[in-house]
Design a protein around this motif. Structure first.
Motif, mmCIF file in Angstrom:
data_model
loop_
_atom_site.group_PDB
_atom_site.id
_atom_site.type_symbol
_atom_site.label_atom_id
_atom_site.label_comp_id
_atom_site.label_asym_id
_atom_site.label_seq_id
_atom_site.Cartn_x
_atom_site.Cartn_y
_atom_site.Cartn_z
ATOM 1 N N ALA A 25 2.008 -89.048 3.028
ATOM 2 C CA ALA A 25 0.751 -88.297 2.969
ATOM 3 C C ALA A 25 -0.095 -88.815 1.802
ATOM 4 C CB ALA A 25 1.046 -86.818 2.773
ATOM 5 N N PRO A 26 -1.412 -88.823 1.945
ATOM 6 C CA PRO A 26 -2.273 -89.256 0.832
ATOM 7 C C PRO A 26 -2.071 -88.349 -0.382
ATOM 8 C CG PRO A 26 -3.517 -89.066 2.879
ATOM 9 C CD PRO A 26 -2.184 -88.437 3.135
ATOM 10 N N ILE A 27 -2.106 -88.934 -1.566
ATOM 11 C CA ILE A 27 -1.923 -88.141 -2.784
ATOM 12 C C ILE A 27 -3.099 -88.275 -3.748
ATOM 13 C CG2 ILE A 27 0.587 -88.263 -2.676
ATOM 14 C CD1 ILE A 27 0.486 -90.468 -4.789
ATOM 15 N N ALA A 28 -4.020 -89.194 -3.452
ATOM 16 C CA ALA A 28 -5.107 -89.445 -4.400
ATOM 17 C C ALA A 28 -6.309 -88.521 -4.206
ATOM 18 C CB ALA A 28 -5.571 -90.898 -4.292
ATOM 19 N N GLY A 29 -6.417 -87.891 -3.030
ATOM 20 C CA GLY A 29 -7.609 -87.103 -2.745
ATOM 21 C C GLY A 29 -7.712 -85.848 -3.583
ATOM 22 N N GLN A 62 -3.277 -83.187 -6.582
ATOM 23 C CA GLN A 62 -1.885 -82.967 -6.222
ATOM 24 C C GLN A 62 -0.963 -83.280 -7.398
ATOM 25 O OE1 GLN A 62 -0.709 -84.652 -2.478
ATOM 26 N NE2 GLN A 62 1.445 -84.718 -3.025
ATOM 27 N N GLY A 63 -0.190 -82.267 -7.809
ATOM 28 C CA GLY A 63 0.788 -82.457 -8.873
ATOM 29 C C GLY A 63 0.200 -82.522 -10.265
ATOM 30 N N GLN A 64 -1.140 -82.336 -10.414
ATOM 31 C CA GLN A 64 -1.771 -82.457 -11.725
ATOM 32 C C GLN A 64 -2.611 -81.240 -12.107
ATOM 33 O OE1 GLN A 64 -3.368 -86.440 -12.826
ATOM 34 N NE2 GLN A 64 -2.996 -86.977 -10.686
ATOM 35 N N GLY A 65 -2.557 -80.179 -11.344
ATOM 36 C CA GLY A 65 -3.343 -78.998 -11.669
ATOM 37 C C GLY A 65 -4.814 -79.201 -11.385
ATOM 38 N N THR A 66 -5.660 -78.518 -12.163
ATOM 39 C CA THR A 66 -7.105 -78.609 -11.946
ATOM 40 C C THR A 66 -7.743 -79.573 -12.941
ATOM 41 O OG1 THR A 66 -7.524 -76.718 -13.395
ATOM 42 C CG2 THR A 66 -7.209 -76.270 -11.047
ATOM 43 N N MET A 67 -8.892 -80.111 -12.530
ATOM 44 C CA MET A 67 -9.655 -81.039 -13.367
ATOM 45 C C MET A 67 -11.135 -80.708 -13.254
ATOM 46 S SD MET A 67 -7.950 -84.687 -12.338
ATOM 47 C CE MET A 67 -6.179 -84.922 -12.262
ATOM 48 N N HIS A 188 -19.129 -91.219 -14.229
ATOM 49 C CA HIS A 188 -18.293 -90.118 -13.769
ATOM 50 C C HIS A 188 -17.141 -89.933 -14.748
ATOM 51 C CE1 HIS A 188 -19.601 -89.890 -9.350
ATOM 52 N NE2 HIS A 188 -20.332 -90.864 -9.867
ATOM 53 N N ALA A 189 -16.640 -88.719 -14.834
ATOM 54 C CA ALA A 189 -15.450 -88.452 -15.652
ATOM 55 C C ALA A 189 -14.607 -87.378 -14.985
ATOM 56 C CB ALA A 189 -15.840 -88.011 -17.052
ATOM 57 N N LEU A 190 -13.304 -87.520 -15.128
ATOM 58 C CA LEU A 190 -12.349 -86.482 -14.736
ATOM 59 C C LEU A 190 -11.662 -85.998 -16.004
ATOM 60 C CD1 LEU A 190 -10.586 -87.881 -11.533
ATOM 61 C CD2 LEU A 190 -12.191 -85.967 -11.661
ATOM 62 N N ILE A 191 -11.624 -84.673 -16.192
ATOM 63 C CA ILE A 191 -11.066 -84.095 -17.415
ATOM 64 C C ILE A 191 -9.958 -83.125 -17.029
ATOM 65 C CG2 ILE A 191 -11.590 -82.828 -19.534
ATOM 66 C CD1 ILE A 191 -14.596 -83.494 -18.929
ATOM 67 N N SER A 192 -8.755 -83.376 -17.498
ATOM 68 C CA SER A 192 -7.660 -82.450 -17.203
ATOM 69 C C SER A 192 -7.244 -81.651 -18.440
ATOM 70 C CB SER A 192 -6.448 -83.204 -16.643
ATOM 71 O OG SER A 192 -5.856 -84.030 -17.622
ATOM 72 N N GLN A 193 -7.555 -82.153 -19.635
ATOM 73 C CA GLN A 193 -7.224 -81.442 -20.873
ATOM 74 C C GLN A 193 -8.361 -81.665 -21.858
ATOM 75 O OE1 GLN A 193 -4.387 -79.661 -21.513
ATOM 76 N NE2 GLN A 193 -4.901 -79.157 -23.621
ATOM 77 N N PHE A 194 -8.915 -80.559 -22.371
ATOM 78 C CA PHE A 194 -10.028 -80.671 -23.317
ATOM 79 C C PHE A 194 -10.060 -79.384 -24.133
ATOM 80 C CE2 PHE A 194 -14.491 -81.735 -24.483
ATOM 81 C CZ PHE A 194 -14.318 -83.089 -24.706
ATOM 82 N N THR A 195 -9.167 -79.308 -25.113
ATOM 83 C CA THR A 195 -8.974 -78.056 -25.843
ATOM 84 C C THR A 195 -8.926 -78.309 -27.341
ATOM 85 O OG1 THR A 195 -6.567 -78.287 -25.645
ATOM 86 C CG2 THR A 195 -7.678 -76.979 -23.964
ATOM 87 N N THR A 196 -9.151 -77.232 -28.075
ATOM 88 C CA THR A 196 -9.015 -77.263 -29.531
ATOM 89 C C THR A 196 -8.065 -76.157 -29.964
ATOM 90 O OG1 THR A 196 -10.920 -75.804 -29.775
ATOM 91 C CG2 THR A 196 -11.341 -78.181 -29.913
ATOM 92 N N GLY A 197 -7.553 -76.286 -31.168
ATOM 93 C CA GLY A 197 -6.642 -75.272 -31.677
ATOM 94 C C GLY A 197 -6.353 -75.488 -33.148
ATOM 95 N N ILE A 198 -5.553 -74.591 -33.694
ATOM 96 C CA ILE A 198 -5.106 -74.683 -35.081
ATOM 97 C C ILE A 198 -3.648 -75.124 -35.075
ATOM 98 C CG2 ILE A 198 -4.639 -73.418 -37.209
ATOM 99 C CD1 ILE A 198 -7.582 -73.877 -36.757
#
Length: 781
Positions: A25-29, A62-67, A188-198
């Protein structure tokens, strides 16, 4: 019946048609994420746009959550950002990728004052034009110059570090930090993690009250440390863990993790741990034990050093070693054999059976034991000679040697491997010549070593490798010694001390030793053409993983235990009078006791050396009376009366010495099989000995240990079970393992651990074939 029919159907299906496969099955879509997922990205407050044609969406992969997908129009620009209160411990976590060779793509770290004014910024340019630097703007050129090296940018950064190159006012006046990603002009950009913290570990300063301690083994003491919040944020659930040192030198009596529910800015709290000095620092290669601290599992730089002295008396072993091999004597000053230029059955019997058994008999009279390093390749050559001879004497010789090893090992003597590889009939490059006139044979004694003849490490299935040939020979002596009280044999001596010279060669041989379960060697310096003996105090040590000639300097890179004949001009049973041997023993006893009845802490050794073939009686080379045999008798009588009977000295084999040394000094718990309890109806049961006497094993210190099962059972064992107090805790049918290793868990050293080995060669072959068939049937294409 139903199960048998199913297996038959599967086998037929496999043989006739193979295994069916489906198109992947396709996994890149990417697909649009649920509306509630979009809310998490705060797009209404954290997104800015200019121009036309821009688009942004929250997508699912697929397998990477949301972006978050950003797509800038041809004349457009989109910026997505997150902010955090300015703090020295503020960090940013990034995982994103730019998808176009065109347009602009950048990541920016910025500082703002209390009115929202930009104080300064820095960042990286990945595509598009590189702006010029100014006093308050610094840019790193990370632009792609081809279209095939893109990928995920996964980084963690601290704002204070990145902004440190800007004027001081940028950091001092900063109230807010901003992390942003910008795409423009078709990028174009795909962002899966973009957070700040202490980062709590950076926000916290830990200061021990004392940096150096000196205690005795077994002592309890308290380690205290102040924990201060140096950030501007309230810290919650700060977990401070005391990190026990590698090697279990110090053990926390209470919980190693201390929780601070709330730590206000500038607040300081004092934490304390009760510690037991578990092991002397001699285990740590004579360096103080190092205690570290972690905050939320991040290791801090703060450390404490603890010296631990051992006040318990040590132990001194008296170990008699000899290389058990034949000699003809031709060309030598002494007639150690019949000197006709060929090795014959009479020399083999006289030197490898009669002399060995005679010195064993003398040792037993005084409670002593010999360690014989037997050149079993010479025995294989004797087997070869039996096939050439028509007289039948060589077959008798081989049987006599085997029976002697079985008999004498059963009395407690050790028979370890001595690799004179030139005798081996199966090694390429060797030459064996048989002379029917004297019923003798000869090998190439200019290839009398081991490492120089066998060039690579290999594995058990490769005979012409160091691991492979050791496995073959160690299996033989393991089987012949199976009824010995010693259990697993731990030591060997290379032929002509040819262990290999130089880090690469020594590492190869060390690995080969460990693959077959050998933990002790007696080849130091001899491998480089030097003298193997050593002064008292340097007679036994852990070598490095790639150097047997000096004590290791890194506890994480240990090799095998080296033990040397002592002293520098060693005890030599074939040439010294009893008086000289007594004086050399006295020298060692004085060194290890300081002339008192108190033995220095640790494990020590007085090691003698010879070849049984060199020990001469009062007449010719076949004599077993008088001469050096009497000198040996007198010497052992002296040390038994002077030291052994007083509890100051222990007779032992080399494996017993090495096992006791490992028990005291190993940094990690080890397991070796002990004496065989029984072997009935195809089930052999052995005791298991844990080595690491002061290493705790409990609910807080659970160990995964590796143990070798007997090498000679490798081809017949089909199931192994580990028992704890008679109850099975581990069982496997997956045999043989690559190097006869069995791994199981130890959580209670007071328990009795045993191993049961179910062995039958036909059953083992059948199970192996069934397993192979299963793998073929169920293997995925």
């Amino acid at each position: 019946m139903k199960g048998n029919f199913t297996i038959l159907v599967l086998v037929l299906a496999f043989l006739l048609g193979g295994c069916a496969s489906q198109a992947p099955a396709p996994i890149a879509g990417l697909s649009a994420a649920a509306p509630e997922e979009s809310m998490k990205w705060g797009l209404s407050q954290q997104l800015q746009q200019e121009g036309a044609g821009n688009s942004y969406r929250v997508m699912a992969a697929q397998g990477q959550g949301t972006m978050l997908e950003l797509a800038a129009g041809n004349q457009g620009k989109i910026e997505y950002f997150v902010e955090i209160k300015a703090d020295a411990a503020a960090f940013a976590d990034i995982r994103l990728e730019f998808l176009s060779t065109q347009g602009g793509g950048r990541i920016t770290f910025a500082a703002f004052d209390n009115k929202g004014n930009l104080l300064g910024e820095t960042g990286s340019i990945f595509t598009g034009q590189l702006p010029s630097d100014t006093a308050r703007q610094k840019w790193q050129d990370r632009r792609y110059y081809n279209n095939y090296q893109g990928g995920w940018i996964e980084e963690t950064h601290y704002f204070s570090q990145l902004l440190a190159d800007l004027p001081q006012a940028v950091s001092s006046d900063a109230v807010t930090y901003r992390l942003s990603v910008e795409v423009s002009e078709g990028q174009h950009a795909l962002i899966s993690q973009f957070t700040t913290g202490i980062d709590i570990a950076k926000a916290v300063a830990l200061t021990p009250s004392t940096l150096q301690y000196a205690v005795n083994q077994g002592d309890w003491f308290t380690i205290k440390a102040d924990v201060e919040n140096q950030s501007q944020e309230l810290l919650e659930n700060v977990a401070v863990r005391l990190q026990e040192p590698y090697g279990y030198g110090l053990v926390a009596v209470d919980q190693v993790i201390k929780m601070i529910p709330r730590l206000a800015p500038g607040e300081k709290q004092c934490l304390s741990w009760q510690i037991q000095a578990q092991r002397p620092d001699s285990v740590n290669l004579n360096q103080p034990w190092s205690v570290g601290f972690c905050v939320n599992e991040v290791l801090l730089s703060s450390k404490i050093g603890v010296k631990v002295a051992d006040t318990r008396p040590g132990k001194i072993f008296y170990v008699m070693t000899e290389d058990l091999e034949p000699i003809d004597g031709a060309g030598y000053a002494k007639a150690w054999g019949n000197a006709n230029g060929w090795l014959d059955p009479k020399e083999f019997l006289g030197q490898m059976v009669f002399k060995a058994e005679k010195i064993n008999e003398i040792a037993e009279k005084h409670g002593a034991k010999w360690t014989h390093y037997i050149a079993w390749p010479a025995v294989k050559a004797a087997q070869w000679a039996a096939g050439q001879s028509t007289l039948g004497e060589w077959s008798k010789v081989v049987a006599a040697i085997k029976n002697s090893v079985i008999q004498e090992s059963g009395k407690g003597h050790e028979y370890g491997i001595h690799m004179h590889s030139d005798y081996d009939p199966y090694l390429p490059g060797n030459a064996l010549s048989y002379n029917a006139a004297v019923d003798g044979f000869w090998a190439n004694h200019l290839k009398h070593g081991w490492a120089h003849s066998i060039k690579h490490e290999g594995n058990f299935s490769d005979y012409n490798s160091r691991a492979g040939i050791l496995y073959q020979y160690q299996s033989i002596v393991d089987q012949l010694s199976a009824n010995s009280s010693q259990g697993q044999l731990l030591t060997a001596r290379a032929g002509s001390f040819d262990f290999g010279n130089g880090s690469a060669q020594e590492a190869m041989s060390t690995n080969a030793y460990k693959k077959v379960g050998l933990w002790g060697s007696s080849d130091a310096d001899g491998n480089a053409g030097g003298i193997t003996s050593g002064e008292y105090g340097r007679e036994i040590y852990f070598g490095a993983a790639d150097d047997i000639n000096a004590p290791a300097k890194d506890l994480l890179k240990l090799g095998v235990v080296e033990f040397r004949p002592t002293p520098k001009e060693p005890i030599a049973y074939d040439s010294q009078s009893a008086s000289i041997m007594n004086k050399k023993t006295d020298q060692g006893m004085n060194y290890f006791t300081g002339g008192s009845s108190n033995i220095k802490p640790g494990v020590h050794a007085i090691v003698g050396f010879t070849h049984a073939m060199f020990i001469m009686g009062q007449t010719d080379w076949q004599s077993l009376e008088g001469g050096q045999f009497q000198a040996l008798d007198d010497h052992l009588a002296y040390i038994k009366e002077s030291y052994v009977n007083k509890g100051l000295l222990t007779f032992g084999t080399a494996s017993e010495l090495v096992a006791d040394y490992l028990d005291y000094y190993t940094p990690q718990l080890l397991a070796v099989y002990g004496a065989k309890q029984s072997d009935r109806f195809g089930v052999a049961e052995y005791n298991i000995r844990m080595l690491g006497r002061d290493i705790p094993a409990d609910a807080n210190h659970i160990h995964s240990v590796t143990m070798k099962y007997p090498l000679y059972l490798r081809d017949s064992a089909y199931r192994i079970s580990i028992l704890k107090n008679g109850q099975t805790i581990y069982s496997t049918w997956g045999l043989p393992t690559p190097f006869n290793d069995i791994i199981f868990t130890v959580d209670d050293k007071s328990a009795v651990y045993t191993v049961k080995i179910y062995h039958n060669e036909l059953a083992a072959k059948f199970i192996t074939q069934i397993r192979s068939l299963n793998e073929k049937i169920f293997k995925k294409n």
